[in-house]
Design an enzyme around this catalytic site. Sequence first.
Site, short mmCIF file in Angstrom:
data_model
loop_
_atom_site.label_atom_id
_atom_site.label_comp_id
_atom_site.label_asym_id
_atom_site.label_seq_id
_atom_site.Cartn_x
_atom_site.Cartn_y
_atom_site.Cartn_z
N GLU A 89 -125.34 3.76 70.37
CA GLU A 89 -125.26 2.32 70.14
C GLU A 89 -124.03 1.70 70.76
O GLU A 89 -123.06 2.40 71.10
CB GLU A 89 -125.29 2.03 68.64
CG GLU A 89 -124.12 2.57 67.87
CD GLU A 89 -124.34 2.43 66.36
OE1 GLU A 89 -125.14 3.21 65.81
OE2 GLU A 89 -123.74 1.54 65.76
N CYS A 109 -120.57 12.71 66.37
CA CYS A 109 -119.13 12.98 66.42
C CYS A 109 -118.85 14.15 65.49
O CYS A 109 -119.54 14.32 64.49
CB CYS A 109 -118.36 11.75 65.95
SG CYS A 109 -116.57 11.92 66.02
N GLU A 161 -115.54 10.74 69.61
CA GLU A 161 -114.08 10.78 69.74
C GLU A 161 -113.79 10.96 71.24
O GLU A 161 -114.02 12.04 71.80
CB GLU A 161 -113.53 11.94 68.90
CG GLU A 161 -112.10 12.35 69.20
CD GLU A 161 -111.10 11.19 69.21
OE1 GLU A 161 -111.09 10.37 68.27
OE2 GLU A 161 -110.33 11.10 70.18
N LEU A 216 -105.20 5.33 62.16
CA LEU A 216 -104.21 5.91 61.24
C LEU A 216 -104.81 6.00 59.84
O LEU A 216 -104.92 7.07 59.26
CB LEU A 216 -102.94 5.06 61.29
CG LEU A 216 -101.69 5.64 60.65
CD1 LEU A 216 -101.33 6.98 61.26
CD2 LEU A 216 -100.51 4.66 60.80
N ASN A 291 -116.53 -1.25 56.90
CA ASN A 291 -117.98 -1.43 56.93
C ASN A 291 -118.53 -0.40 55.96
O ASN A 291 -118.50 0.79 56.26
CB ASN A 291 -118.50 -1.08 58.32
CG ASN A 291 -118.87 -2.28 59.13
OD1 ASN A 291 -119.50 -3.21 58.61
ND2 ASN A 291 -118.47 -2.28 60.38
N CYS A 334 -120.29 1.36 64.08
CA CYS A 334 -119.73 2.65 63.68
C CYS A 334 -120.83 3.66 63.38
O CYS A 334 -120.73 4.46 62.46
CB CYS A 334 -118.84 2.52 62.45
SG CYS A 334 -117.77 1.09 62.46
N1 SAH Z 1 -113.12 8.38 67.36
C1 SAH Z 1 -112.33 7.22 67.67
C2 SAH Z 1 -113.21 5.96 67.80
C3 SAH Z 1 -113.82 5.62 66.50
S1 SAH Z 1 -114.49 4.05 66.17
C4 SAH Z 1 -111.28 7.00 66.60
O1 SAH Z 1 -111.29 7.73 65.62
O2 SAH Z 1 -110.44 6.14 66.77
C5 SAH Z 1 -113.21 2.88 66.15
C6 SAH Z 1 -112.56 2.61 64.80
O3 SAH Z 1 -113.48 2.28 63.75
C7 SAH Z 1 -111.74 3.78 64.30
O4 SAH Z 1 -110.49 3.30 63.88
C8 SAH Z 1 -112.55 4.26 63.13
O5 SAH Z 1 -111.74 4.98 62.25
C9 SAH Z 1 -113.07 2.97 62.59
N2 SAH Z 1 -114.24 3.09 61.70
C10 SAH Z 1 -115.22 4.02 61.71
N3 SAH Z 1 -116.11 3.79 60.75
C11 SAH Z 1 -115.70 2.67 60.11
C12 SAH Z 1 -116.21 1.92 59.03
N4 SAH Z 1 -117.33 2.27 58.41
N5 SAH Z 1 -115.53 0.82 58.65
C13 SAH Z 1 -114.41 0.44 59.29
N6 SAH Z 1 -113.87 1.10 60.31
C14 SAH Z 1 -114.51 2.22 60.72
#
Ligand code: SAH
Length: 347
Positions: A89, A109, A161, A216, A291, A334
């Site tokens: 997506e 992932c 990732e 973080l 989310n 996500c």
């Molecule tokens: N693997 C990468 C990209 C992930 S998606 C990473 O970990 O950074 C981008 C961001 O969305 C990341 O900060 C991830 O932690 C966050 N994220 C994932 N699922 C989420 C959710 N359900 N609600 C809010 N943020 C979310």
Amino acid sequence: MKDILQDLSYSQTEELVLTLGEKKFRAKQLFDGINKGRRISEIPGLSAEFRAKLTERFEDCPAEIVRTYKSADGTEKYLFRLADGNIIEGVLMKYKYGNTQCVSTQVGCRMGCKFCASTLNGRIRDLTAGEILSQVLVVNALHAEGKIRGVTNIVLMGSGEPLDNYDNVVKFLKNVTAAEGLNISARNISLSTCGLVERMYDLAEEGLPVNLTVSLHNTTDEERARTMPIAKRYKIKDILDACTNYFEKTGRRYIFEYSLIEGENCDARHAEELVRLLKGRPCHVNLIRLNEVKERNLKALGDKQAYRFLGLLEKGGLSATLRRQIGSDIGGACGQLRAGYLEGGEN
Ligand code: SAH
């Protein structure tokens, strides 16, 4: 699966064209067509014989949009079908300064973050550089409307990732920033990682000054590990050192993502700890509203408390923003769209 033409750089396309017995100038025609988001069968001016050789060896459309969800605020979310039938997506967000596309780098992932839907079934496979690029090419073509570019900014924040698929992601970054290709500036591209420290050092050496974003989501290693298993492997201190190195090597400020999860990471104490960790660093904190993922029992922090948390960071001297929620009327991202699609629901 056939090969992916979009994996090739311009010089590799030139080599290919010669190997297939065509004149070198055909490379430009082919590369331009591919970068306009066209299928091999749609690129004008190629002979039937050349086209046949290409389609025998290469996928005609490595990432095809199979569903589009349009939000009232202009945001669009897409489901793409890859040549092997896997579904990924992506999102396009429209801002005053341009259109930002969020792309996926893996099917699924394996990082296991507790709040994220992309990881619910683990990692299925890595995407090739060309499959990542193809997501941009087809969406760019949809939105170009006579302009050179329909997509002006890219964030690697879809499923996967990016640094766990390092070689393909770097190849994608080189191809999408190449002058002969879409030529998107590295400064308009953000790569988000959960903090794979060695790879953060590697990225700093690539000569690709993309914006580095680190997820973080907590302030101590123990607490971070409750929602992010990767925290057992990499310490916050080591991640911060890798960020410092990235800044020194590229001159780019870095960004921390911090999704506010009720009862997990957003007490006043967490704000104080964030200030202590990050004050004085050339960085920005992006607070995100969670989310909520139906398979997980984590709750988003209320709006009022979210603004209070933001206020504490600002009072402590940090540069921080609470991300505007967009496209919420068309389902979460996500990994939630794909999960809904695979379940046979509409999410
Ligand atoms: N693997 C990468 C990209 C992930 S998606 C990473 O970990 O950074 C981008 C961001 O969305 C990341 O900060 C991830 O932690 C966050 N994220 C994932 N699922 C989420 C959710 N359900 N609600 C809010 N943020 C979310």
